[in-house]
Write a protein that holds these residues in place. Structure first.
Motif, short mmCIF file in Angstrom:
data_model
loop_
_atom_site.label_atom_id
_atom_site.label_comp_id
_atom_site.label_asym_id
_atom_site.label_seq_id
_atom_site.Cartn_x
_atom_site.Cartn_y
_atom_site.Cartn_z
N ALA A 1 35.97 58.96 39.51
CA ALA A 1 37.19 58.52 38.83
C ALA A 1 37.97 57.54 39.69
CB ALA A 1 38.05 59.73 38.47
N VAL A 2 38.11 57.86 40.96
CA VAL A 2 38.86 56.98 41.88
C VAL A 2 38.15 55.64 42.00
CG1 VAL A 2 39.59 56.66 44.26
CG2 VAL A 2 39.91 58.87 43.14
N MET A 3 36.83 55.65 42.12
CA MET A 3 36.10 54.39 42.23
C MET A 3 36.21 53.58 40.94
SD MET A 3 32.66 55.25 44.45
CE MET A 3 32.14 56.66 43.44
N GLY A 4 36.17 54.27 39.79
CA GLY A 4 36.32 53.57 38.53
C GLY A 4 37.68 52.90 38.40
N ILE A 5 38.73 53.63 38.78
CA ILE A 5 40.07 53.06 38.73
C ILE A 5 40.19 51.90 39.72
CG2 ILE A 5 42.51 53.54 39.22
CD1 ILE A 5 42.02 56.38 38.20
N SER A 6 39.56 52.04 40.89
CA SER A 6 39.59 50.97 41.88
C SER A 6 38.92 49.70 41.36
CB SER A 6 38.91 51.43 43.18
OG SER A 6 39.55 52.57 43.71
N LEU A 7 37.90 49.86 40.52
CA LEU A 7 37.22 48.70 39.96
C LEU A 7 38.05 48.06 38.84
CD1 LEU A 7 33.52 49.94 39.77
CD2 LEU A 7 34.47 48.24 41.33
N ILE A 8 38.81 48.87 38.10
CA ILE A 8 39.58 48.34 36.97
C ILE A 8 40.85 47.65 37.43
CG2 ILE A 8 40.89 49.03 34.92
CD1 ILE A 8 38.85 51.20 34.44
N LEU A 9 41.45 48.13 38.51
CA LEU A 9 42.72 47.57 38.97
C LEU A 9 42.66 46.07 39.24
CD1 LEU A 9 44.17 50.39 41.27
CD2 LEU A 9 44.95 49.69 39.00
N PRO A 10 41.62 45.53 39.92
CA PRO A 10 41.58 44.07 40.11
C PRO A 10 41.54 43.30 38.80
CG PRO A 10 40.04 45.16 41.59
CD PRO A 10 40.53 46.21 40.64
N LEU A 11 40.83 43.83 37.79
CA LEU A 11 40.80 43.16 36.49
C LEU A 11 42.19 43.10 35.89
CD1 LEU A 11 39.26 41.99 34.04
CD2 LEU A 11 39.02 44.34 33.21
N LEU A 12 42.89 44.23 35.88
CA LEU A 12 44.23 44.28 35.30
C LEU A 12 45.20 43.39 36.08
CD1 LEU A 12 44.52 48.10 34.54
CD2 LEU A 12 43.84 46.26 32.98
N ALA A 13 45.10 43.40 37.41
CA ALA A 13 45.99 42.58 38.22
C ALA A 13 45.77 41.09 37.94
CB ALA A 13 45.77 42.88 39.71
N GLY A 14 44.50 40.69 37.82
CA GLY A 14 44.20 39.29 37.52
C GLY A 14 44.71 38.87 36.16
N LEU A 15 44.51 39.72 35.15
CA LEU A 15 44.99 39.40 33.80
C LEU A 15 46.51 39.34 33.76
CD1 LEU A 15 42.57 41.60 31.64
CD2 LEU A 15 42.45 39.14 32.06
N TRP A 16 47.16 40.23 34.49
CA TRP A 16 48.63 40.20 34.54
C TRP A 16 49.12 38.91 35.21
CZ3 TRP A 16 52.74 41.97 32.33
CH2 TRP A 16 53.98 41.83 32.95
N GLY A 17 48.43 38.49 36.27
CA GLY A 17 48.79 37.24 36.92
C GLY A 17 48.63 36.05 36.00
N ILE A 18 47.54 36.02 35.24
CA ILE A 18 47.32 34.93 34.28
C ILE A 18 48.40 34.92 33.21
CG2 ILE A 18 45.75 34.11 32.47
CD1 ILE A 18 43.44 35.15 34.25
N TYR A 19 48.75 36.11 32.73
CA TYR A 19 49.81 36.20 31.72
C TYR A 19 51.14 35.70 32.29
CZ TYR A 19 53.45 38.33 28.86
OH TYR A 19 54.58 38.52 28.10
N SER A 20 51.47 36.11 33.51
CA SER A 20 52.75 35.72 34.10
C SER A 20 52.83 34.22 34.33
CB SER A 20 52.95 36.46 35.44
OG SER A 20 52.93 37.86 35.24
N ILE A 21 51.73 33.60 34.70
CA ILE A 21 51.72 32.18 35.00
C ILE A 21 51.79 31.33 33.73
CG2 ILE A 21 50.35 30.30 35.98
CD1 ILE A 21 49.28 32.35 38.01
N PHE A 22 50.97 31.69 32.73
CA PHE A 22 50.82 30.82 31.56
C PHE A 22 51.60 31.26 30.33
CE2 PHE A 22 46.85 30.26 34.00
CZ PHE A 22 46.92 28.89 34.23
#
Length: 606
Positions: free
Chosen positions: A116-137
């Motif tokens: 579970a921890v490894m799965g969440i660790s893999l998902i967090l970069p995806l969410l962080a990147g998408l949030w950054g794209i949303y914030s910028i554009f």
């Protein structure tokens, strides 16, 4: 799988029963445990998002994920031990498997937590990147503007999200290909988890691509078989029900066949799930042992030409009368029980309230007097509107935080005086006078709706403002329209404020995602996205006398389905269609409603 089908099947049943008896109640207990939610009522939307970002919410999220994967890991572990026992020359036994699982249960739980921890660790970069794209554009205007107009910024953001998602997926597949064998490695004695992962990476050296192809191919074949089987079942069941409808209008044959089909569909789906999971587990286990002595000593796999004969040999004994007749009797008795259960829950021909979403139907601009006029003409019961405060505390009817989507104007409501926006005309142009399409106030709507239609007022918050509820209640009371409006919101704090200010006004909670027991809310109704509606939710609300409205339902068959399920109201962009479907639904017989429920079940299967 053919050789171990019996212990595998029995172990699968043991796992499913254990999950139903142990894990499901445990999940419900954790959800209501005060140590996680404190004094908060965690139901959905804003409260859920705010809470999940707290340390307690994050811990709870991890625990829920662990509970969800425990059943899959335990299921795989049992199959792994059976296959390993068979490869070592021992006779696989469910009893010995249960003993091994219980003996290693603390180790397995730690494994689940690590996964579970490894799965969440893999998902967090995806969410962080998408949030950054949303914030910028996409951070300048309301998200609804970008979704509807789709300007250049939207296209750029979408492309950036696809590129980032593709890079993330490539990285995840690479890591997964190297790490998939860690699960059997851990179960075979490589502990702790980091040693199992190291063993997996050693085994997967130059073979991770092959393992991924094996696993993805197995999952793909499993899904294809499930799709084809359900499609064939759907077509066959539809044909049978059509023949029954042509043969007899009596409800009894329909009830009998409905029950048989429901039971058969459950059996079919369970069998496909069983074989699919066992096949994937076998593939992973055999891959792990591919370069060991156990693989060399494994029994030979039957050729493709041998399989039909083996299957036929095992099937024919079950077609003998001594076995077939008791099965048919049990199936028939079960069908009466299931279909009788369904018949008791067919809703009565009660009136379903129809509410026009955002004041009225297209092509009139939303939340305008033009839209309200069309809703009144449609015969709908409510006009649902969105209320916000301007900078000078005037209640205006606008859904978004700004006017970009509805008028092409970047002004934000909370940062504008009413005089600055009162003459802005919304789009599209429905050929009504401009005064009917400009930004409307709540007072104008109340004056026009009085004794013509009720209003469903949603309090819209983009940052908490306690004055909004006060101003809305004040305008309603000035016109003595407390019995002609209901007030709802995504914000539970706002509803509590309305109850304190005006307990005589009906209040409701709006949600797109719900968790926990919604019926505990101190409101008279809830408005929930139709995708989140379940029969259990409907029953729990009815036991508390809380009405249920669903949004946004725009297709006739979906409206009929919601009415058949027993909802109290439908919020739609097409109020005229809603009124028409409601009138037709009232005239349906009990048999026709049962057919409607059955066809809905078939569509969900398809």
């Amino acid at each position: 799988m053919l050789y171990l089908r019996k212990p595998m099947a029995l172990w699968t049943v043991v796992v499913w029963v254990s999950v139903a008896i142990l894990l499901t109640p445990l999940s419900s207990f954790l959800l209501g445990w005060g140590i996680f939610r404190g004094d908060q009522m965690i139901i959905g939307n804003l409260e859920l998002i705010e809470w999940i970002l707290t340390p307690a919410g994050a811990v709870y999220g991890v625990l829920v994920i662990v509970l969800a994967i425990i059943s899959s890991v335990v299921h795989f572990a049992g199959l792994f031990y059976m296959i390993t026992d068979d490869l070592e020359g021992s006779s696989p036994s469910v009893r010995y498997t249960v003993v091994k699982i219980i003996k290693h249960l603390p180790v397995i739980i730690r494994l689940c937590l690590a996964v579970a921890v490894m799965g969440i660790s893999l998902i967090l970069p995806l969410l962080a990147g998408l949030w950054g794209i949303y914030s910028i554009f996409l951070g300048e205007f309301d998200i609804n503007y970008y979704l509807s107009v789709q300007p250049a910024e939207w296209q750029i953001a979408l492309m950036a999200a696809l590129i980032w998602g593709g890079c993330w997926l490539f990285a995840v597949l690479f890591i997964s290909g190297k790490s998939l064998a860690a699960l059997p490695a851990y179960l075979s004695g490589y502990r702790p988890v980091n040693k199992a992962i190291q063993q997996s990476w050693r085994l997967a050296r130059n073979r991770s691509g092959r393992l991924l192809r094996l696993m993805l191919g197995s999952i793909g074949v499993w899904m294809l078989i499930r799709l084809v089987a359900n499609l064939m079942f759907f077509l066959t069941a539809s044909f049978v029900m059509d023949q029954i409808a042509d043969f007899s209008t009596s409800l009894r044959p329909t009830i009998l066949v409905t029950g048989i089909i429901l039971i058969a569909s459950f059996i079919l789906d369970s069998v496909i799930v069983f074989f699919g999971f066992c096949f994937i587990s076998t593939v992973l286990t055999k891959f792990y042992y591919e370069h060991t002595r156990l693989h060399l000593e494994a029994p030979s796999v039957p050729g493709i030409t041998e399989l039909p004969g083996r299957i036929l040999t095992r099937t024919i004994p079950w077609l003998r009368p001594v076995r077939l007749i008791p099965i048919l009797i049990i199936l028939g008795a079960g069908s009466f029980t299931v279909s009788g259960f369904m018949l008791d829950r067919i809703p009565d021909a009660e009136s379903v309230m129809i509410s026009a979403h955002r004041a009225g139907p297209p092509s009139s601009p939303e939340n305008t007097l033009s839209a309200l006029e069309k809703t009144i003409e449609s015969g709908a019961d409510y006009s649902e509107i969105d209320a916000q405060l301007t900078r000078d505390s005037v209640v205006v009817l606008v859904h978004d935080v700004d006017l970009m989507r509805v008028a092409g104007n970047p002004r934000r409501i909370a940062q504008s005086d009413y005089a600055d926006i009162r003459n802005i005309v919304q789009r599209p142009d429905d050929k009504t006078p401009p005064r009917m399409r400009r930004i409307a106030t709540l007072g104008e709507f109340l004056d026009r709706a009085h004794q013509n239609i009720s209003l469903m007022i949603e309090l819209k918050y983009y940052g908490w403002d306690p004055l909004l509820a006060e101003r809305v209640v004040q305008e309603v009371r000035e016109r003595n329209m407390e019995n002609e409006v209901v007030i709802m919101s995504l914000n539970l704090r706002a509803l509590e404020q309305v109850r304190n200010l005006a307990p005589e006004i009906v209040t409701g909670y709006v949600a797109s995602v719900v968790v926990g027991d919604v019926s505990r809310l101190p409101v008279q109704f809830v408005a929930i996205a139709h995708q989140a509606i379940t029969l259990d939710l409907i029953r729990s609300l009815k036991t508390r006398d809380i009405e249920l409205y669903v949004w946004t339902v725009n297709r006739a068959e979906r409206m009929a389905d919601m009415m058949e399920r027993g909802v109290d109201g439908i919020i739609t962009d097409h109020p005229s269609l809603g009124v028409q479907v409601r009138n037709e639904f009232r005239d349906l017989s009990a048999a026709e409603r049962l057919m409607l429920r059955f066809r809905k079940f078939l569509v969900e299967m398809k």
